[in-house]
Every structure is written in structure tokens, then in C-alpha cells.
Enzyme design. Structure first.
Site, PDB file in Angstrom:
ATOM      1  N   SER A 250      41.953  32.536  40.021  1.00 46.84           N
ATOM      2  CA  SER A 250      42.126  32.470  41.710  1.00 46.84           C
ATOM      3  C   SER A 250      42.373  31.671  41.995  1.00 46.84           C
ATOM      4  O   SER A 250      42.460  30.026  41.054  1.00 46.84           O
ATOM      5  CB  SER A 250      40.786  32.877  42.306  1.00 46.84           C
ATOM      6  OG  SER A 250      40.844  32.456  43.488  1.00 46.84           O
TER       7      SER A 250
ATOM      8  N   TYR B  83      31.223  31.437  44.877  1.00 45.74           N
ATOM      9  CA  TYR B  83      32.616  32.258  44.668  1.00 45.74           C
ATOM     10  C   TYR B  83      34.114  30.849  43.843  1.00 45.74           C
ATOM     11  O   TYR B  83      34.198  31.281  41.987  1.00 45.74           O
ATOM     12  CB  TYR B  83      33.580  33.527  45.267  1.00 45.74           C
ATOM     13  CG  TYR B  83      34.427  34.133  45.093  1.00 45.74           C
ATOM     14  CD1 TYR B  83      34.729  35.015  44.308  1.00 45.74           C
ATOM     15  CD2 TYR B  83      35.438  33.114  45.255  1.00 45.74           C
ATOM     16  CE1 TYR B  83      35.978  35.713  43.195  1.00 45.74           C
ATOM     17  CE2 TYR B  83      37.352  34.103  44.930  1.00 45.74           C
ATOM     18  CZ  TYR B  83      37.156  35.046  43.841  1.00 45.74           C
ATOM     19  OH  TYR B  83      38.089  35.817  43.915  1.00 45.74           O
TER      20      TYR B  83
END
Length: 679
Positions: free
Chosen positions: A556, A569
Site C-alpha cells: 500500500s 494497517y
């Protein structure tokens, strides 16, 4: 436009015959019908023949798979036939006999259909018929089985001369309904489509009955001590353990996709005392050995041997196989023979376990295995009433390295970039993973669709084309056992794994003070720990295969970018990002490349966003959830929304063959987020 009535009837007959494997094998045999149509030039009648073209399959034949030829011109070729030494030239002459655009390319068997004086002709490869054709005293057995209604034709390579031979046999035997072609198959004829089909089935079923009534009980001899089949669970475990090594054996010259079967037919054959002798004789019918090679590689150890012993012996046997195949080529090659195409086996037989078959794709590998099952059935039938006696090795070579066969191979379309590669994608039941699976399959890969949602994974695998293209496995990536089972499933379905995409993920958006230890552990277990476990198992398989490989992490932009309310996350994505670098450094010596993709928020089609993450992020930014994609787009340099397909494009770019010298790279797919630029 509806097909000509004769063509329509021919297609229906072909479908009925091709639907039953007792009649012929996949893509084996051909059928024809003769009739009249209007010549568009003269307006008069013209005699035509519709015949299955080169490379088609009877069971799935379409009008486009038929070659259409003028009979007057085809029959006139007998006047210019230069003799058996130059009969290959006649194949090119078929093109001058085509009617209009002619449809499919005429096959080598076109002369058989055109020269035989019958309105309808079937040429088939039934196991029962080939059993008689490959028996040492096949001519005598054919007479015993059929009397004078079916005539023996000695072995001759398919071609114009065989067509002349069969035509002469029919003319000399008006009572005959067909013939058995030595070492090859059967041909039947009739004045109507119904009569021809009836005659074909009569020959096949009569041969079956003859073998059943006259054959001995144990044609393959008694069971070899210690060679009985392992139990189903043990067979699967052993097959999965051996599969990557066997795939390496089959792929030394060029990468291959594998197929495994442990059918009773195969296991019984490998348990028998006579299987080493019979396997060494090889297959006989040209359709068989063109797909299975002249003979298989057979492990000469009982299933009680350890996996390590089996692997060591398989590697020794492979070296011997390659030497023997090269010697076979040298014995028979002529100055103008095509170059040797490869010396690896297409069929590997493991007693007590089953058969591994290989090809350029899953369907080819599966069909090769089906053809070897046909060969086992042929051997059983021949040995039950006589002795199995396939055609001479020199004749096999003439067909395997036939200039016409080489030309057919050269006409094959260029393979897709990921052809022969097996991909396993985690989290592939929806969202980004589904898009990646779609793209990899579209580029030629076989795909193992791995997901916690079994129903979603199954739906994606079916969408991608079913078992010849994709299989579904249920995987919780926090479970070592389930990951191991997923790779075993990949090994049994396709032979191994070459490309792994760590995509499975979850996200919980909370501030630091609201993030619980469970929130932290869950996200790290799925993405950081899960990616580690998947990569570890992938590396084990890839190293065994010796074919290199690709591991791709869907990380990400958050692995680099620091944003609010996202501690767990983003931290686990940073963990994944560093795994890429660590594994790239460690696995490079094995030819395994490890790279990553850093997407920005993918809203549309995303399982994570649909599961609550979208609402959480929208609340963080103080916007409506349905405008989240637009919000993300506007904060980028390019002002474009990132979709699952864009991430899939990056995965393909990394694995499709152009970036062969790239490893340890992270590719941003974020439409430009300056704060996430790699430094």
C-alpha cells in the site's frame, strides 16, 4: 446461414460419436460426408465433400471446423500422384481442391475420405479397435472377430497412399463395412449417415465384446509385491510432495504445466508385473504418441520407498531418459529432419501413486494423460488375446518428426506471455485479488484462486474457465496448515506454482488510543504473518521446481505515507514492504524475483472498503462514503481514481516477462501521491 443439410447431419453424427470416449479420443479421428451443392459460378450442381479439418475434435466440431472440397478435383489427384516417397506433396495439393474459401485446413486423412467410394466415412480411434490393430496377430484376430465384413489393412503412415489402400480394399470387398488399420485404428463407411454411424458402432462394440469374451483374466500379469496402490489420502500426499520435482523433470527443455490422475486404470496397470515391459514398448496409435511421446518415464521403486529415495531415483531416471531419447533421435534422424524438440518425458508414472502428464497448457497436459489411459486400455486388450506389438520405433519417429507435423506446430499461435505459468493469488474471491486473477488468466496463466470465502473463490474460478484454467481453494492465511494444503492443491491441479500474489488483507481504521491489541494482532496475522507463511511455502515449491518464479506483495502507499487513524494497517503494510526487500535479497540465487505494488485506496470493487473500511475512512476525512473514491482521486497528482484493474496491470507488468532483471521493487499505483514517493 444454416449449414448444408449434409454438413448439418455430419456435425450431428460427429457429436454423437465424439461424446463417447469408447468411440474415439479427444481430437482423434475424423468424419466426412459427400453431397451436391450449387456451384456459384456455373449455377450447376457440384459434388462436394465435407470433412473434419486438421486439429478439430469430433465431440465439439462446428461448421467452421469442416474442410469443404470439390470431389472431382480431389479424385483427379490420383492422376498426378507421384508415389509414396513424395506423398507429402499431396497435402499442399488439397488446397487447390477447396470449394470457395474451403473452411478449415484439410487434414492428412482427407485422401482417405475422398478416395473411398462411399457417401459417408468415419475414421476413429477406439481402444477396442486399436487393441486388435496392435496385437501381434491382429490380422488373424480381426478375421475371427468380424469374418469378412471388416478387412485388415497393414500399417501404413497416414497419407495419400493409405487413402488409396483403403479405397482398394473397399472395392475388392463389397461385403465389407469397414477395416482395421494395423497399429492405428478403424475406418467404416456407409451409403447414408445413419448406416455409416451404425457400422462404426458395430465394429467398436463387436471388438469390445470379442475382447471381453476371449481375453484372459489378468492380461497384465499378477500384482507385483509391494506395488499395490496406496490409500487415497496417502496417494494425494505423496503425489503433492513429488509433483514439483516431477514438473522440474518435465520442464528441463521448456516449462510445462502438469496434470495428475490416480484413476483405477492407471493404478492397476502400475501394480502389475508386466507394466515395465509394456511401458517400455511405448504407445502405437499416432494420436497417442504425438501427445505422450514414444514412451513414458516410469519410476522403478515401490510406493513403500521414501519420498527422498523416490526423488533421487526420478532424477537418475530422467538423466537416462534424456540420453535414450537423444539416441532415439540420432538413430532415425535424416539430414532434413526437424531439430530435436526436447528430450523430457510427457508422461511420468509412479507406482502406487498415479500418473503425471505434461503439456503447454492444462488442457494439453490433461489430454496427454487421457491418451495414455487409452494406451493402457489398448495394451490390456491386446495382451488379453495376444501380445501387444506397437508399430516400429522408426515409424514412430517418421510421424513424430514428420515435416507435416512440424508445419502444424509452426502454425500454432504465439503463446501468451504467462503461458505455462501457474499463479496462486490470495484474497482472489473479490476486489483487487479477483482483478489480478482475471488479468493473469487472460495472459495465459493457470490460476489458483485462494480465498477465505469458499463460495467467492469457486465463482471466480468458474468465471475464469473452470478446471483447465483455474481452481479454487479455501485458505485462511493465518493457518499454516491451510496454506500448505493450498499449495498441495496447486501441485495436484497444475504441477506446482510459479507466481504468487500476496493480496489477502483486512483493514480496521482507528486512532491509536482506540486500536486494541486484537485489532493490531488481527491485521498483522493476516497481512504480515500471512504473507510470510505464503511466501515461505511458495519459495519451497519454487526451489524444488528449479524454474525460478515471482512473488508479488500487494502492499500500500500507506507503507510509506503517514496518515491519521491507521496505525495497525499502515504498520503491517510497512512490514510487507520490507519483506519484499528481504526476500528479494534471499531468493535471487534461485531465480525467484520478489516485488511489490503500492496502491492508493481502491474503493470500487474492493471487498475491504465494502466491509466497513470505506465508512471508517470517509468518517476520518469528513466526507460521504460514496464520494470516497472521488476524494482519493482529487488528492493525487493525476486526479484519477485507482481501480482494481490498475493494480492487476502492475502485477502483470512485474511478471509478464519484460522486467526480467527487476527484483526488490515497489511500483506505486496511486495516481501520484507525492508524500508516498519512494526515496
Amino acid at each position: 446461414m444454416a449449414p448444408h443439410p449434409q454438413a448439418a447431419a455430419l456435425l450431428a453424427r460427429s457429436h454423437r460419436l465424439g461424446a463417447d470416449p469408447r468411440n474415439t479420443n479427444y481430437a482423434g479421428g475424423n468424419t466426412s460426408a459427400k453431397g451436391t451443392d450449387t456451384d456459384p459460378v456455373t449455377g450447376g450442381d457440384v459434388e462436394l465433400m465435407w470433412v473434419k479439418g486438421s486439429g478439430g475434435d469430433l465431440g465439439t466440431l462446428t461448421e467452421g471446423g469442416l474442410a469443404v472440397l470439390r470431389l472431382d478435383r480431389l479424385r483427379a489427384l490420383t492422376d498426378v500422384y507421384p508415389g509414396v516417397e513424395r506423398e507429402d506433396e499431396m497435402v499442399a495439393a488439397f488446397d487447390y481442391c477447396l470449394h470457395g474459401k474451403g473452411g478449415a485446413a484439410p487434414s492428412i486423412d482427407t485422401a482417405m475420405h475422398g478416395l473411398v467410394d462411399a457417401a459417408h466415412v468415419d475414421h476413429l480411434h477406439p481402444d477396442s479397435g486399436i487393441a486388435l490393430a496392435c496385437a501381434a496377430d491382429g490380422e488373424k484376430l480381426t478375421a475371427e472377430c468380424f469374418g469378412d465384413t471388416v478387412v485388415w489393412v497393414p500399417w501404413r503412415r497416414p497419407g495419400f497412399q493409405l487413402g488409396l489402400d483403403i479405397a482398394a480394399v473397399k472395392e475388392a470387398n463389397p461385403q465389407a463395412i469397414g477395416c482395421v488399420l494395423g497399429g492405428h485404428g478403424i475406418t467404416a463407411w456407409g451409403d447414408t449417415a445413419e448406416e455409416c454411424e451404425r457400422n462404426s458402432l458395430h465394429i467398436i462394440r463387436t471388438a469390445e465384446k470379442f475382447l471381453a469374451e476371449h481375453g484372459k483374466a489378468e492380461p497384465f500379469g499378477p500384482v507385483l509385491e509391494g506395488y499395490a496402490a496406496l490409500g487415497a489420502v496417502e496417494r494425494r500426499e505423496r503425489a503433492a510432495a513429488l509433483a514439483p520435482v516431477i514438473r522440474a523433470i518435465a520442464s528441463q527443455d521448456r516449462p510445462q504445466v502438469g496434470h495428475f490422475t490416480d484413476s483405477e486404470v492407471v493404478l492397476d496397470f502400475l501394480a502389475s508385473a508386466e507394466h515395465p515391459r509394456l511401458a517400455a514398448l511405448g504407445t502405437s496409435c499416432p494420436d497417442h504418441f504425438l501427445r505422450t511421446k514414444v514412451r513414458p518415464l516410469v519410476l522403478d521403486l515401490p510406493p513403500t520407498a521414501s519420498v527422498e529415495e523416490a526423488i533421487t531415483r526420478l532424477k537418475e531416471l530422467h538423466a537416462e531418459y534424456r540420453e535414450e531419447y537423444a539416441a532415439y533421435y540420432e538413430r532415425h534422424a535424416l539430414p532434413d529432419s526437424p531439430a530435436m524438440r526436447g528430450a523430457d518425458p510427457a508422461i511420468v508414472l509412479v507406482p502406487g501413486v498415479g500418473m503425471f502428464s505434461f503439456g503447454k497448457d492444462k488442457q494439453t497436459a490433461r489430454v496427454a494423460g487421457e491418451f495414455y489411459v487409452n494406451a493402457i486400455n489398448v495394451m490390456r486388450g491386446a495382451e488379453s488375446v495376444s501380445t501387444y506389438a506397437p508399430i516400429e520405433e522408426s515409424e514412430k519417429f517418421r510421424i513424430e518428426y514428420w515435416a507435416l507435423e512440424e508445419a502444424k506446430l509452426q502454425r500454432m499461435p504465439k503463446p501468451k506471455p504467462l503461458a505455462t505459468r501457474v499463479a496462486l493469488v490470495t484474497g482472489a474471491g473479490s476486489g483487487i485479488g479477483k482483478a489480478i486473477a482475471r488479468r493473469l488468466a487472460a495472459e495465459g496463466a493457470c490460476v489458483v484462486v485462494a480465498d477465505l470465502n469458499a463460495q467467492g473463490a469457486a465463482a471466480v474460478a468458474e468465471e475464469l474457465g473452470g478446471p483447465d484454467k483455474a481452481v479454487a481453494v479455501t485458505v485462511d492465511v493465518t493457518s499454516e496448515e491451510q496454506i500448505t494444503e493450498a499449495f498441495k492443491a496447486a501441485a495436484l491441479a497444475f504441477g506446482g506454482v510459479d507466481l504468487v500474489v500476496n493480496n489477502a488483507g483486512i483493514s480496521i481504521s482507528k486512532s491509536l488510543l482506540e486500536t486494541s491489541a486484537r485489532d493490531w494482532d488481527l491485521q498483522h496475522d493476516i497481512m504480515a504473518r500471512g504473507s510470510f507463511l505464503v511466501s515461505r511455502e511458495a519459495a519451497r515449491v519454487m526451489i524444488q521446481q528449479g524454474l525460478g518464479g515471482d512473488i508479488v506483495y500487494i502492499a500500500s502507499k500507506n507503507a510509506v505515507f503517514a496518515g491519521p487513524n491507521n496505525i495497525a494497517y499502515s504498520a503491517t503494510k510497512a512490514d510487507q514492504a520490507h519483506q519484499v526487500r528481504l526476500l528479494a535479497a534471499e531468493l535471487g540465487e534461485h531465480g525467484i524475483r520478489v516485488n511489490g505494488v503500492n496502491p492508493d485506496g481502491v474503493v470500487r470493487g474492493s471487498g475491504i472498503f465494502a466491509g466497513g473500511w470505506g465508512a471508517q475512512r470517509a468518517a476520518t476525512y469528513g466526507i460521504e462514503e460514496e464520494k470516497l473514491g472521488e476524494f482519493y482521486a482529487q488528492r493525487t497528482i493525476l486526479k484519477r481514481e485507482v481501480l482494481p484493474e490498475h493494480v492487476a496491470n502492475a502485477v502483470f507488468a512485474l511478471t509478464g516477462g519484460e522486467l526480467t532483471h527487476t527484483t526488490g521493487l515497489h511500483v506505486p499505483v496511486d495516481a501520484g501521491v507525492a508524500a508516498a514517493f519512494l526515496r
